[in-house]
Design an enzyme around this catalytic site. Structure first.
Site: not given
Ligand SMILES: *Cc1c(COP(=O)(O)O)cnc(C)c1O
Length: 434
Positions: A105-108, A111
């Site tokens: 997911a783009f949250k990588d 994060a």
């Protein structure tokens, strides 16, 4: 780099302080004091650079010395070690795939960058950093995999039992090392309430150096600007320079990062904010009234947010001038029925499987493009790999979803989660005794 609070422009803190605090005491959000345009020469020649080069140039420009160049370069090469390709579906319609990182997911982006910045700022001999994170699915996986193995940090994830998908659960529970998972007998809201209470508990704050890894941290926003520049670079290579982005939005961090990129000089024609039935922002853009309703559960559950936390940042970028803001941002909202129909349509037209969040962005983009007679290139952001949301797809489409190699590796690992009642005293004693 210095930052103020959206509630107090006189506040002035360092990047390090903003990263560790996440949020100012006055409950505003941190914003950079200066968002200067990048050199015109860099923007015009973006097509000459790779993603890590773009990321380094943009980060160096924003951080303005907060991390020395050589350290920043190493940090970025380590954090941004996967691709963000722009894939053509038809003439002038592209999908920006942001799901090639470890948690799919783009949250990588946010994060991995934030975890390394925190690790970098932790000085030798400092107390271990304890990250507490409540997740409805995607955030926990990105934070867990982001902090995995980062020295002097430990992550405790709380997730609602039976309410995350199988792949999400694998990402939360198979890590070991400095990551531990608590399977809470309750809802996501229960998980969030436990974490919030922990941050205000004197005894826990005495015992641990607690921090949250939520999406309001400025260190999560900065790396999300990189892929907007990089997407534009890929389109420039194909001779396209009139670009609009459609962004599936929940807390509005992703689109907020796009607007930061625009403020730094990226020539974007329009941002299209696409939400599910939680339509606070599209309604505001239509009526001028900002009125959050109770959150409703949808198929695109990572966007089930009715009070988007990053909206104050976007309003601040425009100095609360709604007329200016409306020139650049168009809002759309779609319900679950629209979402499934869009998934079927995208598959039928392109043999491409879009996750439910991605499908909503496509709907918004195609509607917007239909109303233009210009030769403008539309890019919709794909925020997650479809395999994370298997229950959404009609059978035939579900069968076409390929499971990436990193998931297959996880399937062989044991799942480790500690069961927990949705009870603060139980949570507190777990923290104090483990
Ligand atoms: C978090 C998330 C979103 C929403 O992003 P915001 O930055 O909160 O607007 C959209 N899609 C997916 C798959 C997500 O995980």
């Amino acid at each position: 780099m210095n930052l103020y609070s959206t509630n107090n422009t006189a506040l002035n803190v360092s990047f390090k302080e903003a990263v560790f605090n996440s949020m100012p005491q006055d409950k505003g959000l941190y914003m950079p004091v200066a968002i200067n345009p990048l050199p015109q020469e860099f923007i015009a020649n973006l097509d000459q650079y790779t993603l890590p080069e773009i990321a380094f140039t943009v980060a160096k420009h924003m951080l303005a010395g907060a991390i020395p160049d050589a350290d920043l370069k190493a940090l970025i090469d380590d954090a941004i070690n996967f691709e963000a390709p722009v894939v053509e579906l038809e003439e002038n319609v592209y999908v920006l795939e942001l799901f090639h990182g470890p948690s799919l997911a783009f949250k990588d982006f946010g994060a991995r960058f934030m975890s390394r910045v925190m690790g970098y700022f932790l000085e030798a001999g400092e107390k271990q950093l304890d990250v507490l994170v409540a997740t409805s699915g995607d955030t926990g996986g990105a934070v867990a995999l982001g902090f995995l193995g980062v020295p002097n940090t430990r992550v405790t994830i709380l997730y609602p039992k039976g309410k995350v998908s199988d792949i999400q659960e694998l990402q939360l529970t198979t890590n070991g090392q400095n990551i531990r998972a608590l399977e809470v007998d309750g809802t996501f809201d229960d998980c969030q309430a436990l974490v919030k209470q922990a941050f205000t508990d004197a005894q826990l704050n005495e015992a641990f150096r607690l921090t949250s890894a939520n999406s309001i941290n400025i260190a999560r926003l900065i790396p999300q600007t990189f892929y907007y520049f990089n997407a534009y670079a890929q389109l420039l290579k194909q001779g396209k320079s009139k670009v609009v982005f459609a962004v599936p939005s929940g807390n509005f961090g992703n689109i907020g990062a796009g607007l930061l990129a625009w403020k730094m000089g990226l020539p974007v024609q329009q941002f299209i904010a696409a939400t599910n039935a939680n339509d606070t922002v599209p309604e505001f853009l239509k009526t001028g009234v900002y009125q959050p309703k109770p959150t409703v559960a949808t198929l695109s559950n990572a966007m089930d947010v009715s009070s988007p936390s990053n909206w104050v940042r976007i309003a601040d970028l425009f100095k609360n001038d709604t007329a200016e803001l409306k020139k650049l941002i168009t809002g759309y909202s779609f319900n679950d029925e629209d979402t499934v129909k869009a998934i079927v349509k995208i598959f039928g037209a392109y043999k491409y499987v879009a996750c439910p969040h991605t499908a909503i962005a496509w709907l918004a983009l195609t509607d917007w493009l239909d109303k233009q007679d210009d030769d403008v290139t539309g890019v919709f952001l794909s925020t997650a790999h479809p395999c994370k949301f298997p229950d959404v797809f009609p059978e035939q489409i579900g069968k076409a979803v390929e499971v990436p190699a990193q998931v297959k590796t996880l399937q062989e690992k044991p799942r480790l989660a500690t069961p927990l009642k949705a009870d603060f005293n139980e949570f507190k004693s777990y923290l104090l005794n483990n």
